[in-house]
Design an enzyme around this catalytic site. Sequence first.
Site, PDB file in Angstrom:
ATOM      1  N   ASP A 298       6.259  -2.492  -0.070  1.00  0.00           N
ATOM      2  CA  ASP A 298       5.484  -3.726   0.059  1.00  0.00           C
ATOM      3  C   ASP A 298       4.812  -3.955  -1.301  1.00  0.00           C
ATOM      4  O   ASP A 298       4.850  -3.101  -2.206  1.00  0.00           O
ATOM      5  CB  ASP A 298       4.471  -3.636   1.210  1.00  0.00           C
TER       6      ASP A 298
HETATM    7  C1  NOJ Z   1       2.767  -8.366   1.509  1.00  0.00           C
HETATM    8  C2  NOJ Z   1       3.144  -8.446   2.948  1.00  0.00           C
HETATM    9  O1  NOJ Z   1       2.618  -7.337   3.633  1.00  0.00           O
HETATM   10  C3  NOJ Z   1       4.647  -8.487   3.210  1.00  0.00           C
HETATM   11  O2  NOJ Z   1       4.828  -8.825   4.555  1.00  0.00           O
HETATM   12  C4  NOJ Z   1       5.315  -9.453   2.305  1.00  0.00           C
HETATM   13  O3  NOJ Z   1       6.698  -9.486   2.581  1.00  0.00           O
HETATM   14  C5  NOJ Z   1       5.041  -9.053   0.877  1.00  0.00           C
HETATM   15  N1  NOJ Z   1       3.605  -9.117   0.630  1.00  0.00           N
HETATM   16  C6  NOJ Z   1       5.760  -9.939  -0.124  1.00  0.00           C
HETATM   17  O4  NOJ Z   1       5.166 -11.170  -0.206  1.00  0.00           O
END
Ligand code: NOJ
Length: 746
Positions: A298
């Site tokens: 993430d």
């Molecule tokens: C953080 C989020 O937790 C995740 O769901 C997302 O895909 C990523 N950022 C990328 O934007």
Amino acid sequence: MKKETEKKGIGVCKAAVWLAMPFLAVGAAFGELADVESRVEEVLSRLTFEQKVGQLWQCLGKDMVEPASGDMSGETLKESFLADIRAGRYGSVIGKRGVANYNRIQRAAMEGVGIPLLIGNDMIHSVRTCYPIPLALACSWDEDLWRRIGEAMAAESLLEGCNWTFTPMIDVAFDARWGRIAEGGGSEPLVTGLMGAALVRGLQGADMADGLHIAACAKHYVGYGASLGGRDYNAVEMADSTLRNVYLPPFKMAVEAGVATVMPAFHSFNGVPCSASKYLLRDILRGELGFDGMTISDWAAVKELVNHGVAADGADAAESAINAGMDMEMVTPCYAENLARLVKSGRVSMKTVDDAVRNVLRVKFRLGLFDHPEIDEAKVSAVVDPAENRALAREAARKSTVLLKNEGGVLPLGKGAKVALVGDIAANAWQMMGCWNTKDMSNFENATLLDGLKADGIDVEYSKAYTLRGRVDTEELEKALAKADIVVAAFGDYWENSGEGNSSAKIELPGEQLKVAQTIKARGRKLVAVVFGGRPMAFPEIAELADAIVMAWNPGGSGGWGVADVITGIAEPYGRLTVDMPSASGVCPQFYSRTTTGRPATFSRKHPFGRRFTSCYNDASLKAVYPFGYGLTYSTVAYSNEAVRVEGDTAVFSVDVSNTGSRDASELVQVYVHADKASIARPRRELKGFRRVALSPGETAHVEIRVAVKSLGFFCDGGRFELPESFTAWIAPDSESGRPLQFAAK
Ligand code: NOJ
């Protein structure tokens, strides 16, 4: 008249026999697999170490355009960025660039290192067309709808210059305080898993390499929905049995559906951040679930291992993450800056790096990127029909809307009914959208609830009268009440208060909404409460006061039409809750499938919240105001002849369902079970299957729901599987009703 249920109902067994299913990637015949593997090895063998590390880095597209915050779909890519792409410095970019820039990036990559990029973005429930939020979509319990939405989002994503999306989010979530409950399927592994798998099938298609589909990403692996206190990014403490019985099954179903990538979650799991958990990433995801795609961290989650306190610096973080099985790093440069030194010093083996690169390349081959690195815009455009997608969004909004109360048959509103509509959100199209609307959405109706009601032929007069989080303008409200017998009041919360980083200690309706409801009822008007929002909310007093309640969630870009269609009866109510509606913030997490206790709460007139010395609160009810699975039709439906029989390894739950009212009804028959005796305490009820049946007035259908007996079992700590001998079952319209039926499983 009796009829067999339609075949188009959910094939429950498919999900229920997950324990027995083999793991195979979509369309992956043995020959194709071997072919991909040999091509992966060929590419790997010609890469320098730096180029290998490049494959493991996803850079931030925003920094690669000029100006950084400007229009990213114009011819704005920096030359220096294209030079980096040629050199193979990145394996992926996050962000949308449009087809022209996508193709420029891929041409640069092919001219240089010869490896196309994964270009990914968050298309959670909207690209150009905005669908209802996933929590709303889940309430349709409709696999075919979910698959079609995935399919439509895939093509629109390609037109935005993306071959990858960080969807589906399949975190089972029990706590309404957690803002991200909006992004998933609710509190049931079965519904969440079916929705995730259907989205994967839609996004990736039968052949991910056909130039019309994209790679999906199952996230957030795993247990994120159990963040302590419902607070985002918070730690998770979880028994191994809970992991295996509740949080893993949706990921297993996504892997079986062939999901190309998996994103480990931000949180720490029993003390170990998921991004550095060999147990979760290598032992379970690859070892047990058989996943052979790619993992992507993430956002900055590798670097955040330092914040977790399990890494001293970026080098330490990179070492822990890649050794645990994290293939690609999103945004931060811990791998890029440290892997060379880490390999040299032996802290990371060359094989570990090579394996991570293999996983990245495998996805790129499966996506067909080496064979057609560029997007064929004409081919994709030919399958994107904006009007069709808007119609799909409207269908989704209709099917996601849940009718929770309808006393005296106040709904559906008759054509020509004189109605007052109040509340700011009722005339605000933007507020229909939901937490992951994409900034450059272009294909939405711009329709409010007001527009929808008018278009459906309702004589409606609108007055703002109050804002959801502000004060009520009593004079304006009184004026509105003077003109109508029925008042439709738009309640709930703005979508900006749910989603990532939007956890909330209070889930009660904000502002003076209760006062609005009280005023409407004090003037003797019928109250139809339409509740918008991205989480289950607590509104027990309004539930008591209102004549009708419609849960509209964040219904998306055609939501104004879709919700109005249900209110006016143009569409029959279809949705059923996939979460409980709690009575108060303090009872969260509140869910029907809670584990049995030695002192279960008992309720009575004298003890509405539960008797003393039982597991209850003194001042709030544990009973959901509306339970999981609940939702009304405009007709009445009766259940009879419920029975269970076991045929070999299949349990067959049967019931006769009759439409005893005067309108068509779409009934969702649900099967819940509880183990009569097990070696560990088990959920008081668990959903095991469901089937939808369409009934005309006076019609009776014989419904059979077949469930693999094995799926009634569960894991104990240590991974031991147990199948109890006898169960109680309920074949019912929701998780709290039904007649108990005992049966032996063996
Ligand atoms: C953080 C989020 O937790 C995740 O769901 C997302 O895909 C990523 N950022 C990328 O934007």
